[in-house]
Enzyme design. Structure first.
Site, PDB file in Angstrom:
ATOM      1  N   VAL A  64       0.810  -1.225   0.000  1.00 12.74           N
ATOM      2  CA  VAL A  64       0.000   0.000   0.000  1.00 12.74           C
ATOM      3  C   VAL A  64       0.837   1.267   0.000  1.00 12.74           C
ATOM      4  CG1 VAL A  64      -2.079  -1.026   0.981  1.00 12.74           C
ATOM      5  CG2 VAL A  64      -0.298  -0.135   2.517  1.00 12.74           C
ATOM      6  N   SER A 142      -2.404   5.665  17.371  1.00 15.15           N
ATOM      7  CA  SER A 142      -1.584   5.210  18.496  1.00 15.15           C
ATOM      8  C   SER A 142      -1.705   6.172  19.658  1.00 15.15           C
ATOM      9  CB  SER A 142      -0.114   5.108  18.087  1.00 15.15           C
ATOM     10  OG  SER A 142       0.689   4.761  19.206  1.00 15.15           O
ATOM     11  N   TYR A 156       7.868   7.799  14.591  1.00 19.39           N
ATOM     12  CA  TYR A 156       6.604   7.075  14.737  1.00 19.39           C
ATOM     13  C   TYR A 156       5.527   7.980  15.322  1.00 19.39           C
ATOM     14  CZ  TYR A 156       3.315   3.421  16.207  1.00 19.39           C
ATOM     15  OH  TYR A 156       2.195   2.638  16.400  1.00 19.39           O
ATOM     16  N   ALA A 158       5.309  11.219  15.116  1.00 22.91           N
ATOM     17  CA  ALA A 158       4.916  12.196  14.103  1.00 22.91           C
ATOM     18  C   ALA A 158       4.039  11.560  13.031  1.00 22.91           C
ATOM     19  CB  ALA A 158       6.162  12.816  13.471  1.00 22.91           C
ATOM     20  N   LYS A 160       2.054   8.849  13.257  1.00 24.84           N
ATOM     21  CA  LYS A 160       0.718   8.545  13.768  1.00 24.84           C
ATOM     22  C   LYS A 160      -0.082   9.818  14.025  1.00 24.84           C
ATOM     23  CE  LYS A 160       0.604   4.079  13.662  1.00 24.84           C
ATOM     24  NZ  LYS A 160      -0.343   3.375  12.756  1.00 24.84           N
TER      25      LYS A 160
END
Length: 249
Positions: A64, A142, A156, A158, A160
């Protein structure tokens, strides 16, 4: 009645669902939950073989992060079935490197999967859902995006945070068109991805997790099922916290 339909039972009979990251810990639980609720589920991921599939579910390999591959798969499903009613975005990857240790390559990789892996399916399916007058989109966010991380690094957090913001935009734009968009924000969940994160504190009822354990994929899947179903027909643009009490808004 003007506006959204009244909320109803959490059944998905006759609906077509697409789940990205379907081979992961949470993704597999989501595929099973949607199938058990009556949906025809297309699971997609980058692995060659999915393994055992629940009834009403099929696996289609797809990356994706590729817009072309994503749109080709969605066009195939639409050509065969006419509609996609549900999109669940579980594809993700994590890093816990400190800001000073992070590299451009890491930031690009984290954003490619966690952000563009959401953007590509949504960019293709949002106008389809708007045209058909109905669609439910649920993205895996998250707790890290709300509190600045648990054991994860800044890339991570940033990424999410971007997912949370995108879903709010889709919810606002799609509300008058019958398109719902929500986020489920897990706390730490016992999955292979979380097992690879260093610096994890053990759960404790008197410490970080009031309910006394890390989450299981099924805990998250049931929250996602709720937001995919008619039971949530007056909910859009929200972030559902499923974290054992780690964050109490």
């Amino acid at each position: 009645m003007v506006g959204s339909p009244l909320s109803g039972p959490p059944r998905l009979d006759g609906q077509i669902a697409l789940v990205t990251g379907g081979a992961g810990g949470i993704g597999r639980a989501v595929v099973s939950a949607l199938s058990a609720a009556g949906a025809k589920v297309f699971a997609t991921d980058i692995v060659d073989e999915f393994g055992d599939l629940p009834p009403n579910a099929v696996y289609e390999k797809c990356d994706v992060t590729s817009r072309v591959a994503t749109e080709t798969l969605i066009d195939k499903i639409l050509a065969d079935f006419g509609s996609i009613h549900i999109l669940v975005l579980c594809a993700g990857t994590i890093s816990n490197k400190h800001l000073q240790e992070s590299t451009d390559e890491e930031w690009n990789a984290i954003f490619d999967v966690n952000v563009m892996g959401v953007v590509n399916p949504v960019r293709k399916l949002y106008p389809v859902m708007a045209q058909q007058g109905y669609g439910k989109i649920v993205a895996l966010g998250s707790i890290a995006a709300k509190i600045g991380g648990v054991a994860s690094g800044p890339s991570y957090v940033a990424a999410k945070s971007a997912v949370h913001g995108l879903m709010k935009w889709v919810a606002k734009a799609g509300a008058s068109k019958g398109v719902y968009a929500n986020v489920v924000a897990p706390g730490p969940v016992e999955t292979p991805m979380w097992a690879n994160v260093t610096g994890r504190a053990p759960p404790s009822a008197h410490g970080s997790v009031p309910l006394g354990r890390y989450g299981a994929p099924e805990d998250i899947a049931q929250g996602i099922l709720f937001l995919c179903s008619p039971a949530s027909n007056w909910i859009t643009g929200t972030v559902l916290d499923v974290n054992g009490g780690m964050l109490m808004d």
